[in-house]
Scaffold this active site. Structure first.
Site, PDB file in Angstrom:
ATOM      1  N   LYS A  79       0.844  -1.196   0.000  1.00 55.33           N
ATOM      2  CA  LYS A  79       0.000   0.000   0.000  1.00 55.33           C
ATOM      3  C   LYS A  79       0.873   1.237   0.000  1.00 55.33           C
ATOM      4  O   LYS A  79       1.977   1.237   0.574  1.00 55.33           O
ATOM      5  CB  LYS A  79      -0.869   0.017   1.268  1.00 55.33           C
ATOM      6  N   GLY A 179     -24.125   3.661   3.113  1.00 52.75           N
ATOM      7  CA  GLY A 179     -23.226   4.238   2.106  1.00 52.75           C
ATOM      8  C   GLY A 179     -23.651   3.831   0.715  1.00 52.75           C
ATOM      9  O   GLY A 179     -23.495   2.674   0.311  1.00 52.75           O
ATOM     10  N   GLY A 181     -22.581   4.795  -2.324  1.00 47.90           N
ATOM     11  CA  GLY A 181     -21.630   5.319  -3.295  1.00 47.90           C
ATOM     12  C   GLY A 181     -21.458   4.355  -4.452  1.00 47.90           C
ATOM     13  O   GLY A 181     -22.408   3.680  -4.871  1.00 47.90           O
ATOM     14  N   ASN A 182     -20.214   4.273  -4.958  1.00 40.98           N
ATOM     15  CA  ASN A 182     -19.946   3.408  -6.110  1.00 40.98           C
ATOM     16  C   ASN A 182     -20.327   1.957  -5.846  1.00 40.98           C
ATOM     17  O   ASN A 182     -21.013   1.328  -6.641  1.00 40.98           O
ATOM     18  CB  ASN A 182     -18.448   3.469  -6.442  1.00 40.98           C
ATOM     19  N   VAL A 183     -19.894   1.430  -4.702  1.00 42.32           N
ATOM     20  CA  VAL A 183     -20.163   0.019  -4.394  1.00 42.32           C
ATOM     21  C   VAL A 183     -21.587  -0.145  -3.860  1.00 42.32           C
ATOM     22  O   VAL A 183     -22.359  -0.982  -4.348  1.00 42.32           O
ATOM     23  CB  VAL A 183     -19.145  -0.528  -3.357  1.00 42.32           C
TER      24      VAL A 183
HETATM   25  P1  NAD Z   1     -17.673   5.970  -2.406  1.00 42.41           P
HETATM   26  O1  NAD Z   1     -16.956   7.156  -1.893  1.00 42.41           O
HETATM   27  O2  NAD Z   1     -18.135   5.950  -3.834  1.00 42.41           O
HETATM   28  O3  NAD Z   1     -18.975   5.708  -1.507  1.00 42.41           O
HETATM   29  C1  NAD Z   1     -19.003   5.816  -0.127  1.00 42.41           C
HETATM   30  C2  NAD Z   1     -20.377   6.359   0.243  1.00 42.41           C
HETATM   31  O4  NAD Z   1     -20.507   6.325   1.666  1.00 42.41           O
HETATM   32  C3  NAD Z   1     -20.602   7.810  -0.197  1.00 42.41           C
HETATM   33  O5  NAD Z   1     -21.849   7.914  -0.847  1.00 42.41           O
HETATM   34  C4  NAD Z   1     -20.574   8.591   1.119  1.00 42.41           C
HETATM   35  O6  NAD Z   1     -21.410   9.746   1.067  1.00 42.41           O
HETATM   36  C5  NAD Z   1     -21.102   7.552   2.087  1.00 42.41           C
HETATM   37  N1  NAD Z   1     -20.760   7.760   3.482  1.00 42.41           N
HETATM   38  C6  NAD Z   1     -19.615   8.252   4.027  1.00 42.41           C
HETATM   39  N2  NAD Z   1     -19.694   8.260   5.353  1.00 42.41           N
HETATM   40  C7  NAD Z   1     -20.904   7.734   5.684  1.00 42.41           C
HETATM   41  C8  NAD Z   1     -21.565   7.470   6.910  1.00 42.41           C
HETATM   42  N3  NAD Z   1     -21.000   7.748   8.075  1.00 42.41           N
HETATM   43  N4  NAD Z   1     -22.799   6.938   6.854  1.00 42.41           N
HETATM   44  C9  NAD Z   1     -23.395   6.657   5.678  1.00 42.41           C
HETATM   45  N5  NAD Z   1     -22.813   6.890   4.485  1.00 42.41           N
HETATM   46  C10 NAD Z   1     -21.584   7.427   4.494  1.00 42.41           C
HETATM   47  O7  NAD Z   1     -16.745   4.719  -2.076  1.00 42.41           O
HETATM   48  P2  NAD Z   1     -16.832   3.252  -2.693  1.00 42.41           P
HETATM   49  O8  NAD Z   1     -15.863   3.133  -3.799  1.00 42.41           O
HETATM   50  O9  NAD Z   1     -18.256   2.890  -2.912  1.00 42.41           O
HETATM   51  O10 NAD Z   1     -16.231   2.403  -1.488  1.00 42.41           O
HETATM   52  C11 NAD Z   1     -17.011   2.136  -0.342  1.00 42.41           C
HETATM   53  C12 NAD Z   1     -16.232   1.243   0.597  1.00 42.41           C
HETATM   54  O11 NAD Z   1     -15.881   0.036  -0.070  1.00 42.41           O
HETATM   55  C13 NAD Z   1     -14.910   1.833   1.115  1.00 42.41           C
HETATM   56  O12 NAD Z   1     -14.695   1.370   2.438  1.00 42.41           O
HETATM   57  C14 NAD Z   1     -13.887   1.236   0.172  1.00 42.41           C
HETATM   58  O13 NAD Z   1     -12.597   1.182   0.775  1.00 42.41           O
HETATM   59  C15 NAD Z   1     -14.465  -0.149  -0.011  1.00 42.41           C
HETATM   60  N6  NAD Z   1     -14.033  -0.817  -1.239  1.00 42.41           N
HETATM   61  C16 NAD Z   1     -14.305  -0.270  -2.449  1.00 42.41           C
HETATM   62  C17 NAD Z   1     -13.913  -0.933  -3.612  1.00 42.41           C
HETATM   63  C18 NAD Z   1     -14.227  -0.382  -4.967  1.00 42.41           C
HETATM   64  O14 NAD Z   1     -14.096  -1.106  -5.972  1.00 42.41           O
HETATM   65  N7  NAD Z   1     -14.691   0.866  -5.073  1.00 42.41           N
HETATM   66  C19 NAD Z   1     -13.233  -2.165  -3.516  1.00 42.41           C
HETATM   67  C20 NAD Z   1     -12.991  -2.713  -2.258  1.00 42.41           C
HETATM   68  C21 NAD Z   1     -13.394  -2.034  -1.120  1.00 42.41           C
END
Ligand code: NAD
Length: 350
Positions: A79, A179, A181-183
Site C-alpha cells: 500500500k 453508504g 456510493g460506487n459500491v
Molecule cells: P464511495 O466514496 O463511492 O462511496 C461511499 C459512500 O458512503 C458515499 O456515498 C458517502 O457519502 C457515504 N458515506 C460516508 N460516510 C458515511 C456514513 N457515516 N454513513 C453513511 N454513508 C456514508 O466509495 P466506494 O468506492 O463505494 O467504497 C465504499 C467502501 O468500499 C470503502 O470502504 C472502500 O474502501 C471499499 N471498497 C471499495 C472498492 C471499490 O471497488 N470501489 C473495492 C474494495 C473495497
C-alpha cells in the site's frame, strides 16, 4: 523513521517518500511478495503526522496480503499512503513524483487508486512507471471503475451467506445498506433486482434520495442504519463501523458489505459470534475490485475476472461452514486460510 506498529507479520520493505518540491510526503509499505508483486492502492488523506500515515499504510498493506491471497491472485500485499498537502498544490506533479518512486521499486509494488485518488492521478503515475493499474478503460479491455465488480462479489457473498446462515434466498430479505456510493449504489441495484427489501442511509442526502426513488428503498438516518430492523447489514461506507456499541444494538443476523476494515478491533469478531450474528469477512466479500485491477495489470481477459469474482460466493460458504464446525468467527477462519496461503508462497520462494 520510527513507526509503532505491531502487525501479525512484519513488512518486507518500507520506503519513505519525500519530495518537497512536488509536495510528496508519504510511504510505500511492501508487506509481502510471497505470492507475487505487492499490489494495493495509493491513498491520499489528511494525516496529522507522518507516523499516523505510516501506521495506516502498514495496516492496509497487511490487509492487502490477506485479501490478495484469499482471492487466489498471484500478488502479495502492499500500500502507498500519501499525506495530503496543506493549501494549494500541483496534483499532477505530486503523482508524477509518486510514480517515480514506484518505478524505482522495479515492479515489486504495483499501485492503483484508493481513497482520495482517482483515475486521472493514476494516469499521471503511468507517465513515470508501468507498475500502475486502474487506468482508463481501453477499447475491448479491462480498466475504468472496478466498483461494479466489487458490488457483484459482495452480492454473491451475501447470497451465499444468506443461504448458509439464514437458510433463505434474497427475495424478500430485508437489507440495510450503509453508504450508497460506487459500491453501495450498485449493490442496491443488484439486491433490488433480486427482490430484496432495501433500507438505506448516506451522509449525502441527494445520492440517497435518488437511489431511494429509483429502487423504492426506505431511508433512515445515518446514525440508525446499523441498528435497523432488518435481516442483513451491509456496510459500504467507512471502516471501523462494527464496534461494541453498533454490534450491541444490531438486529440484523448477517453482516456482509463492501467497506474495508469493518471490524473496529479484532475482538469485535467474537462479539458478533456471541450475539449469533454471522459476519462475512470484508476482504473476502469485497475482492472484486482488486481482482479486476490486477487482471488489467496482467492484460488478462474480462472473462477470467468474472470467473474469479464468481468464486467469492463458494469461498464464503467454505469459510462459514468451517467457522460453524469449529465454533470460530469467520474472521478468524479467513485469516488462518490466508496465512496458510501466504506461508505456502514463502516456502515456494525460499
Ligand atoms: P464511495 O466514496 O463511492 O462511496 C461511499 C459512500 O458512503 C458515499 O456515498 C458517502 O457519502 C457515504 N458515506 C460516508 N460516510 C458515511 C456514513 N457515516 N454513513 C453513511 N454513508 C456514508 O466509495 P466506494 O468506492 O463505494 O467504497 C465504499 C467502501 O468500499 C470503502 O470502504 C472502500 O474502501 C471499499 N471498497 C471499495 C472498492 C471499490 O471497488 N470501489 C473495492 C474494495 C473495497
Amino acid at each position: 523513521m520510527v513507526v509503532a506498529y505491531s502487525g501479525r507479520v512484519p513488512a518486507e520493505q518500507v520506503v519513505r517518500l519525500e519530495d518537497r518540491s512536488a509536495g510528496l510526503d508519504g510511504v510505500i509499505v511492501i508487506h509481502s511478495t510471497a505470492l507475487g508483486p505487492a499490489a494495493g492502492g495509493c491513498r491520499l488523506w489528511h494525516y496529522p503526522s507522518f507516523d499516523q500515515a505510516a501506521e495506516d499504510a502498514f495496516r492496509l498493506a497487511e490487509g492487502m496480503s490477506y485479501k490478495n491471497a484469499m482471492a487466489g491472485l498471484p500478488f502479495g500485499g502492499g500500500k502507498a499512503v500519501l499525506r495530503h498537502p496543506v493549501g494549494d498544490f500541483d496534483r499532477s506533479a505530486l503523482f508524477r513524483a509518486f510514480g517515480r518512486a514506484v518505478a524505482e521499486l522495479g515492479g515489486r509494488y504495483v499501485t492503483a487508486e484508493d481513497v482520495g485518488t482517482r483515475v486521472s492521478d493514476m494516469q499521471d503515475v503511468a507517465g513515470a512507471t508501468q507498475h500502475v493499474t486502474g487506468l482508463e478503460a481501453k477499447p475491448g479491455g479491462l480498466g475504468g471503475n472496478p466498483s461494479p465488480r466489487t458490488a457483484k462479489g459482495v452480492f454473491d457473498a451475501m447470497k451465499s451467506a444468506a443461504s448458509f446462515a439464514l437458510e433463505t434466498d434474497l427475495r424478500g430479505l430485508r437489507v440495510a445498506v450503509q453508504g450508497i456510493g460506487n459500491v453501495g449504489g450498485e449493490l442496491c441495484r443488484l439486491l433490488a433486482d433480486a427482490g430484496a427489501e432495501l433500507t438505506i442511509a448516506d451522509v449525502s442526502p441527494a445520492r440517497r434520495d435518488r437511489v431511494a426513488t429509483i429502487l423504492g428503498a426506505r431511508v433512515v438516518d445515518v446514525d440508525d442504519i446499523a441498528a435497523a430492523d432488518v435481516d442483513v447489514f451491509a456496510p459500504c461506507a467507512l471502516g471501523g463501523v462494527l464496534d461494541e456499541r453498533s454490534v450491541g444494538a444490531m438486529k440484523a443476523k448477517l453482516v456482509c458489505g463492501g467497506a474495508n476494515n469493518q471490524l473496529a478491533t479484532p475482538d469485535v469478531a467474537d462479539m458478533l459470534l456471541d450475539r449469533g450474528i454471522t459476519y462475512v469477512p470484508d476482504y473476502v466479500a469485497n475482492a472484486g475490485g482488486i481482482i479486476s485491477v490486477t487482471a488489467e495489470y496482467l492484460d488478462e481477459s474480462a472473462a477470467l475476472v468474472d470467473m474469479r469474482v464468481a468464486q467469492i460466493g463458494p469461498r464464503v460458504a467454505t469459510i462459514l461452514d468451517e467457522a460453524r464446525r469449529r465454533r470460530l468467527s469467520p474472521a478468524v477462519v479467513a485469516d488462518r486460510m490466508a496465512e496458510r496461503l501466504i506461508a505456502q508462497g514463502v516456502r515456494r520462494v525460499a
